[in-house]
Scaffold this active site. Structure first.
Site, PDB file in Angstrom:
ATOM      1  N   HIS A  49      54.806  17.854 -15.331  1.00  0.00           N
ATOM      2  CA  HIS A  49      55.496  19.142 -15.169  1.00  0.00           C
ATOM      3  C   HIS A  49      54.531  20.320 -15.244  1.00  0.00           C
ATOM      4  O   HIS A  49      54.901  21.396 -15.722  1.00  0.00           O
ATOM      5  CB  HIS A  49      56.593  19.308 -16.226  1.00  0.00           C
ATOM      6  CG  HIS A  49      57.817  18.492 -15.959  1.00  0.00           C
ATOM      7  ND1 HIS A  49      58.795  18.876 -15.082  1.00  0.00           N
ATOM      8  CD2 HIS A  49      58.204  17.288 -16.444  1.00  0.00           C
ATOM      9  CE1 HIS A  49      59.753  17.949 -15.053  1.00  0.00           C
ATOM     10  NE2 HIS A  49      59.404  16.971 -15.868  1.00  0.00           N
ATOM     11  N   GLY A 142      60.840   7.888 -10.947  1.00  0.00           N
ATOM     12  CA  GLY A 142      59.688   8.672 -11.369  1.00  0.00           C
ATOM     13  C   GLY A 142      58.398   8.239 -10.707  1.00  0.00           C
ATOM     14  O   GLY A 142      57.313   8.640 -11.120  1.00  0.00           O
ATOM     15  N   SER A 144      57.980   8.616  -7.348  1.00  0.00           N
ATOM     16  CA  SER A 144      57.840   9.447  -6.157  1.00  0.00           C
ATOM     17  C   SER A 144      58.331   8.814  -4.862  1.00  0.00           C
ATOM     18  O   SER A 144      57.746   8.998  -3.800  1.00  0.00           O
ATOM     19  CB  SER A 144      56.365   9.853  -6.003  1.00  0.00           C
ATOM     20  OG  SER A 144      56.238  10.951  -5.171  1.00  0.00           O
ATOM     21  N   ASP A 189      52.891  15.034  -5.893  1.00  0.00           N
ATOM     22  CA  ASP A 189      53.338  13.780  -5.282  1.00  0.00           C
ATOM     23  C   ASP A 189      52.847  13.653  -3.840  1.00  0.00           C
ATOM     24  O   ASP A 189      52.356  12.608  -3.419  1.00  0.00           O
ATOM     25  CB  ASP A 189      54.867  13.686  -5.308  1.00  0.00           C
ATOM     26  CG  ASP A 189      55.428  13.809  -6.714  1.00  0.00           C
ATOM     27  OD1 ASP A 189      54.641  13.722  -7.677  1.00  0.00           O
ATOM     28  OD2 ASP A 189      56.646  14.003  -6.854  1.00  0.00           O
TER      29      ASP A 189
END
Length: 459
Positions: A49, A142, A144, A189
């Site tokens: 994040h 999680g 991607s 990502d």
């Protein structure tokens, strides 16, 4: 000059997955594919994040990927199908691509990539396409899967229309266009999906986008384990609430230090303007922000703005309902996590000569998870339990990876403990729960750094 994604001729019959996809395509459309496009998923080793706050992250591509078979025609129609029966077919005019933010279906992610390339090319008419998509990245885990789908679609759109874009351009376009579905991500990502190289993790930095090799130390591997709780970023507001809280924290810190806060959007920009260290930024957070949640009224008063300006300028479409903001906690996590990424890279650079390199990296991963859990509040009880089990099963470090609120943990495991680690995690987390036991085959695996997005042509 940034390189272009590789284009390779391969023997399709020698690759079982490509062969199966070719057969599915022929059965669906009655013709052979013209080419194939692949974009990998990723596991973020540390740096959660913080990409959308402007800070560097440290992911690696994984073997699991999105693979698409494609033919091109002049029908001006895009036909989409998926090898997974639960994902429905979809057809749309290439001249009128609309994406429904309120209905995040798989084909809308695909169309984000197509539309992003179309806009980049100046809204030129696109060729018609027939596509069949096959994915091996667990959805909402999680790792991607959605961004890999966007990247794959962007790459194949470029190829189908005889255009050429380098990896950096493709990554930046893919990051920008995923926002069509409503997710305000930072670009990690998409960047690793295009810039990955086999055998190395990457430090991904932004503004400008660049990637540096990070050689992981000998003596340990990374194991991915899925807690089996799904979280769709576009279907929930958790993710965008954190983006908004970081944006507001940016404004509050900038204003407190007399900066032109109106033009600053990211926590990294405040640090750059102040020419401060990350440690100094953490002290500033403690000095300026209070741990109690901020109300809308308090934010408006501190910034001298109206509630209407708050809603228009700072909140996103799916965060208009939010009434409280945890600014202190979110900013502390971001600056602390940014520092951990740099320390992780530094230890990797020193290895193998660095003493206890594996243990030091494991400690940083543990600190990262604690910060994600306690300050950023992006974990969940199942993920916390899985991380605990991974640590007691022999991992030197374990943490959530990806957006959180479900999905996967990544664990650093000494090479000589991998088999006992897998056995222990299987017995303690997966076997006791029938649903998890059923999913375990695709939920617990060792991962090595894989290569980036590519085009394949049949030999």
């Amino acid at each position: 000059m940034a390189a272009h994604p590789p284009k390779t001729k391969i023997l399709i019959s020698a690759n079982k997955r490509l062969q199966n996809l070719k057969e599915a395509f022929e059965k669906k459309y009655g013709e052979a594919p013209l080419f194939y496009a692949r974009a990998p998923g990723r596991v973020n080793l540390i740096g959660e994040h913080i990409d959308y706050c402007g800070y560097a992250v440290l992911p690696m591509a994984i073997e699991q990927s999105i693979l698409a078979a494609v033919t091109v025609n002049d029908s001006k129609k895009i036909h989409l199908a998926n090898t997974e029966p639960k994902y429905k077919d979809f057809t749309v005019s290439s001249e009128d691509i609309e994406i429904d933010k309120d209905n995040p279906q798989w084909y809308y992610y695909f169309l984000c990539g197509v539309k992003g390339i179309q806009e980049h090319l100046g809204k030129v008419p696109l060729s018609g396409m027939k596509c069949v998509v096959d994915g091996t990245i667990p959805a909402s885990s999680g790792l991607s899967s959605s961004s890999a789908l966007v990247c794959c679609a962007g790459l194949l759109t470029v190829e189908a229309n005889h255009k050429s874009l380098n990896k950096v351009a493709l990554a930046e376009i893919s990051a920008k266009c995923e926002r069509y579905i409503g997710t305000e991500g930072g670009g990690m990502d998409q960047s690793i999906s295009f810039l990955a190289e086999e055998g190395t993790a990457k430090l991904i930095e932004f503004h400008p986008l660049r990637a540096s090799d990070v050689r992981l130390p000998e003596g340990a591997v990374f194991v991915i384990s899925n807690c089996c709780v799904e979280m769709n970023k576009a279907a929930t507001s958790h993710f965008n609430i954190r983006v908004v809280e970081c944006r507001i924290a940016t404004k509050m810190l900038a204003k407190a230090r007399g900066l032109e806060w109106g033009r600053l959007l990211k926590l990294s920009q405040v640090q750059a303007e102040l020419e401060a260290s990350l440690e100094e930024m953490l002290r500033l957070v403690a000095e300026v922000l209070h741990p109690e949640p901020y109300s809308r009224e308090e934010v408006c008063k501190a910034l001298g703005i109206t509630t209407e300006q708050l809603c228009t300028d700072l909140l996103s479409a799916n965060t208009q309902h939010v009434t409280q903001f945890k600014l202190y906690q979110r900013a502390r996590h971001v600056y602390g996590e940014a520092a951990r990424v740099l320390r992780f890279k530094s230890v990797c650079d020193e290895a193998p000569s660095a003493p206890n390199a594996v243990q030091r990296l494991g400690d940083l991963m543990k600190q990262s998870h604690a910060s994600c859990r306690d300050l950023y509040e992006c974990s969940c009880p199942e993920l916390d339990r899985l991380v605990e089990i991974c640590l007691q099963s022999g991992a030197v470090g374990s943490r959530l990876t990806g957006a959180g609120w479900g999905g996967c943990a990544v664990s650093m495991v000494p090479t000589d403990k991998v088999e006992s680690f897998l056995k222990s995690v299987r017995e303690l987390y997966y076997t006791p729960d029938p649903r998890r036991a059923e999913l375990e085959k695709h939920s617990l695996f060792v991962s090595k750094p894989g290569g980036g997005a590519a085009i394949f042509l049949e030999e």
